[in-house]
Design a protein around this motif. Structure first.
Motif, PDB file in Angstrom:
ATOM      1  N   LYS A 222       0.850  -1.206   0.000  1.00  0.00           N
ATOM      2  CA  LYS A 222       0.000   0.000   0.000  1.00  0.00           C
ATOM      3  C   LYS A 222       0.878   1.246   0.000  1.00  0.00           C
ATOM      4  O   LYS A 222       1.911   1.269   0.666  1.00  0.00           O
ATOM      5  CB  LYS A 222      -0.854   0.056   1.271  1.00  0.00           C
ATOM      6  N   ARG A 223       0.408   2.265  -0.724  1.00  0.00           N
ATOM      7  CA  ARG A 223       1.134   3.530  -0.581  1.00  0.00           C
ATOM      8  C   ARG A 223       0.342   4.459   0.329  1.00  0.00           C
ATOM      9  O   ARG A 223      -0.885   4.584   0.210  1.00  0.00           O
ATOM     10  CB  ARG A 223       1.450   4.171  -1.932  1.00  0.00           C
ATOM     11  N   PRO A 224       1.055   5.117   1.263  1.00  0.00           N
ATOM     12  CA  PRO A 224       0.356   6.052   2.144  1.00  0.00           C
ATOM     13  C   PRO A 224       0.014   7.335   1.383  1.00  0.00           C
ATOM     14  O   PRO A 224       0.860   7.922   0.718  1.00  0.00           O
ATOM     15  CB  PRO A 224       1.378   6.350   3.250  1.00  0.00           C
ATOM     16  N   ILE A 225      -1.239   7.731   1.456  1.00  0.00           N
ATOM     17  CA  ILE A 225      -1.702   8.970   0.829  1.00  0.00           C
ATOM     18  C   ILE A 225      -2.293   9.845   1.936  1.00  0.00           C
ATOM     19  O   ILE A 225      -3.161   9.395   2.688  1.00  0.00           O
ATOM     20  CB  ILE A 225      -2.809   8.663  -0.222  1.00  0.00           C
ATOM     21  N   ILE A 226      -1.799  11.069   2.034  1.00  0.00           N
ATOM     22  CA  ILE A 226      -2.292  11.981   3.060  1.00  0.00           C
ATOM     23  C   ILE A 226      -3.294  12.943   2.428  1.00  0.00           C
ATOM     24  O   ILE A 226      -2.967  13.652   1.475  1.00  0.00           O
ATOM     25  CB  ILE A 226      -1.123  12.761   3.700  1.00  0.00           C
ATOM     26  N   ILE A 227      -4.513  12.931   2.947  1.00  0.00           N
ATOM     27  CA  ILE A 227      -5.527  13.886   2.487  1.00  0.00           C
ATOM     28  C   ILE A 227      -5.732  14.918   3.589  1.00  0.00           C
ATOM     29  O   ILE A 227      -6.105  14.581   4.719  1.00  0.00           O
ATOM     30  CB  ILE A 227      -6.861  13.195   2.138  1.00  0.00           C
TER      31      ILE A 227
ATOM     32  N   ILE B 200      -4.656   8.412   4.790  1.00  0.00           N
ATOM     33  CA  ILE B 200      -4.508   9.070   6.086  1.00  0.00           C
ATOM     34  C   ILE B 200      -5.239  10.407   5.967  1.00  0.00           C
ATOM     35  O   ILE B 200      -4.841  11.281   5.202  1.00  0.00           O
ATOM     36  CB  ILE B 200      -3.024   9.283   6.434  1.00  0.00           C
ATOM     37  N   HIS B 201      -6.347  10.521   6.670  1.00  0.00           N
ATOM     38  CA  HIS B 201      -7.191  11.717   6.593  1.00  0.00           C
ATOM     39  C   HIS B 201      -6.835  12.651   7.747  1.00  0.00           C
ATOM     40  O   HIS B 201      -7.032  12.296   8.914  1.00  0.00           O
ATOM     41  CB  HIS B 201      -8.671  11.340   6.694  1.00  0.00           C
ATOM     42  N   MET B 202      -6.320  13.825   7.417  1.00  0.00           N
ATOM     43  CA  MET B 202      -5.885  14.779   8.442  1.00  0.00           C
ATOM     44  C   MET B 202      -6.945  15.869   8.621  1.00  0.00           C
ATOM     45  O   MET B 202      -7.319  16.543   7.653  1.00  0.00           O
ATOM     46  CB  MET B 202      -4.578  15.439   8.020  1.00  0.00           C
ATOM     47  N   PHE B 203      -7.414  16.011   9.852  1.00  0.00           N
ATOM     48  CA  PHE B 203      -8.387  17.059  10.178  1.00  0.00           C
ATOM     49  C   PHE B 203      -7.782  17.988  11.224  1.00  0.00           C
ATOM     50  O   PHE B 203      -7.259  17.514  12.234  1.00  0.00           O
ATOM     51  CB  PHE B 203      -9.680  16.445  10.724  1.00  0.00           C
ATOM     52  N   PRO B 204      -7.883  19.321  11.009  1.00  0.00           N
ATOM     53  CA  PRO B 204      -7.316  20.248  11.996  1.00  0.00           C
ATOM     54  C   PRO B 204      -8.250  20.441  13.184  1.00  0.00           C
ATOM     55  O   PRO B 204      -9.462  20.461  13.018  1.00  0.00           O
ATOM     56  CB  PRO B 204      -7.208  21.562  11.203  1.00  0.00           C
ATOM     57  N   PHE B 205      -7.685  20.569  14.376  1.00  0.00           N
ATOM     58  CA  PHE B 205      -8.488  20.959  15.532  1.00  0.00           C
ATOM     59  C   PHE B 205      -8.207  22.422  15.840  1.00  0.00           C
ATOM     60  O   PHE B 205      -7.057  22.842  15.941  1.00  0.00           O
ATOM     61  CB  PHE B 205      -8.156  20.132  16.780  1.00  0.00           C
TER      62      PHE B 205
ATOM     63  N   TYR C  83     -17.859  13.116   7.119  1.00  0.00           N
ATOM     64  CA  TYR C  83     -16.960  12.268   6.319  1.00  0.00           C
ATOM     65  C   TYR C  83     -16.772  10.879   6.926  1.00  0.00           C
ATOM     66  O   TYR C  83     -16.624   9.895   6.203  1.00  0.00           O
ATOM     67  CB  TYR C  83     -15.599  12.964   6.166  1.00  0.00           C
ATOM     68  N   LYS C  84     -16.810  10.800   8.263  1.00  0.00           N
ATOM     69  CA  LYS C  84     -16.562   9.497   8.901  1.00  0.00           C
ATOM     70  C   LYS C  84     -17.589   8.444   8.495  1.00  0.00           C
ATOM     71  O   LYS C  84     -17.295   7.253   8.471  1.00  0.00           O
ATOM     72  CB  LYS C  84     -16.487   9.642  10.423  1.00  0.00           C
ATOM     73  N   GLU C  85     -18.806   8.898   8.115  1.00  0.00           N
ATOM     74  CA  GLU C  85     -19.823   7.935   7.671  1.00  0.00           C
ATOM     75  C   GLU C  85     -19.367   7.221   6.393  1.00  0.00           C
ATOM     76  O   GLU C  85     -19.577   6.019   6.228  1.00  0.00           O
ATOM     77  CB  GLU C  85     -21.159   8.645   7.417  1.00  0.00           C
TER      78      GLU C  85
ATOM     79  N   SER D 141      -7.239   5.845   7.870  1.00  0.00           N
ATOM     80  CA  SER D 141      -6.934   6.270   9.244  1.00  0.00           C
ATOM     81  C   SER D 141      -7.280   7.744   9.381  1.00  0.00           C
ATOM     82  O   SER D 141      -6.968   8.542   8.495  1.00  0.00           O
ATOM     83  CB  SER D 141      -5.449   6.072   9.559  1.00  0.00           C
ATOM     84  N   ILE D 142      -7.941   8.087  10.486  1.00  0.00           N
ATOM     85  CA  ILE D 142      -8.329   9.481  10.745  1.00  0.00           C
ATOM     86  C   ILE D 142      -7.363  10.065  11.777  1.00  0.00           C
ATOM     87  O   ILE D 142      -7.168   9.476  12.843  1.00  0.00           O
ATOM     88  CB  ILE D 142      -9.766   9.575  11.305  1.00  0.00           C
ATOM     89  N   VAL D 143      -6.770  11.196  11.424  1.00  0.00           N
ATOM     90  CA  VAL D 143      -5.772  11.815  12.293  1.00  0.00           C
ATOM     91  C   VAL D 143      -6.176  13.264  12.592  1.00  0.00           C
ATOM     92  O   VAL D 143      -6.451  14.033  11.677  1.00  0.00           O
ATOM     93  CB  VAL D 143      -4.377  11.794  11.610  1.00  0.00           C
TER      94      VAL D 143
END
Length: 280
Positions: free
Chosen positions: A61-66, A143-148, A203-205, A219-221
């Protein structure tokens, strides 16, 4: 089936990149702990401390950061960086005159682009979905990146942006939507739908459904919005991928003095903020 992942149990990784630490929680815990006054530290306290990011076998697998972008949390910096990244790594030129990278808000074009850009590791998107009819990605770990950013602080900054852009006219337009049009959504920054918890809740749905039905890896980060560059550098080190050039920029570091009348912020909270704790 009984073994299916549920939204409540969806793992959420929380980065503390300045300390090179990763903590693990799940959506149920994060959602119930995330209200108007919540600070990032509060969510970390609710997590399992000092865990590791998911291991990715890069031969399969290749890691893809969104980067899931939203207003007032680093999106200006990210859009610029992603535009350059797409051009250099995949030859995709974004629309002339647009500050957005290609397919930034277009789910139909976004995923075919991800599939075809084999040398691109970072993509930026805003309020996108991931419908089930998109064919499975067998060779990617998303890898889904969400800002807090603290909600009340975010709302204050988003309202100020209406003043920064249009002065009293910008404020008057917002006032018209909230008062005369009875809590009508703004399409500008001060839009509840664009806050990161709202975006993640939606989006998590899609993620849960695709994990269960397509057997994909997602993965949600979460990361603190002020640690954008450190977080991306940390992920680059963990997964041995190139870093996103330009993620250390400061899109709106110079902002004029002043903001809209406080009654607008009060009205925004009356209109929309009660929904925040209902996002589960």
């Amino acid at each position: 089936s009984e073994d299916d992942l549920t939204p409540q149990h969806l793992p959420i990784f929380l980065l503390q990149s300045s300390k090179k630490k990763v903590h693990l929680s799940n959506w149920g815990t994060v959602a119930s702990g995330w209200n108007r006054t919540t600070q990032y530290e509060d969510l970390i306290q609710l997590s399992h401390q000092n865990q590791a990011l998911p291991n990715i076998d890069k031969s399969k697998k290749r890691p893809i950061i969104i980067m899931h972008c939203g207003p007032k949390s680093g999106s200006t910096t990210l859009r610029k960086a992603c535009k350059v990244e797409l051009e250099q790594s995949c030859g995709i030129i974004s629309k002339k005159g647009s500050s957005n990278p290609y397919a930034y808000m277009n789910s139909e074009k976004f995923y075919p682009m991800v599939r075809s850009c084999n040398n691109t590791h970072h993509f930026c998107a805003k309020n996108i979905t991931m419908p089930i009819d998109i064919p499975a990605f067998d060779d990617i770990h998303f890898i889904h990146m969400f800002p807090f950013r603290n909600y009340d602080e975010w709302a204050k900054s988003a309202l100020k942006q209406q003043f920064d852009r249009g002065g009293s006219v910008g404020c008057a337009k917002t006032e018209h939507l909230f008062f005369e049009r009875n809590c009508h959504n703004s399409n500008m920054e001060i839009d509840f739908r664009k806050y990161s918890k709202t975006d993640l809740a939606m989006y998590k749905e899609y993620v849960v459904r695709r994990v269960n039905e397509k057997n994909e890896d997602h993965s949600i980060v979460l990361y603190h919005h002020r640690e954008l560059d450190e977080s991306l550098t940390f992920l680059s080190e963990v997964y041995d991928i190139p870093r996103l050039k330009g993620s250390d920029g400061h899109g709106k570091s110079f902002r004029p003095e002043g903001t809209c009348d406080h009654k607008l912020l009060k009205k925004f909270h009356e209109c929309f903020s009660w929904q925040l704790t209902g996002l589960v």
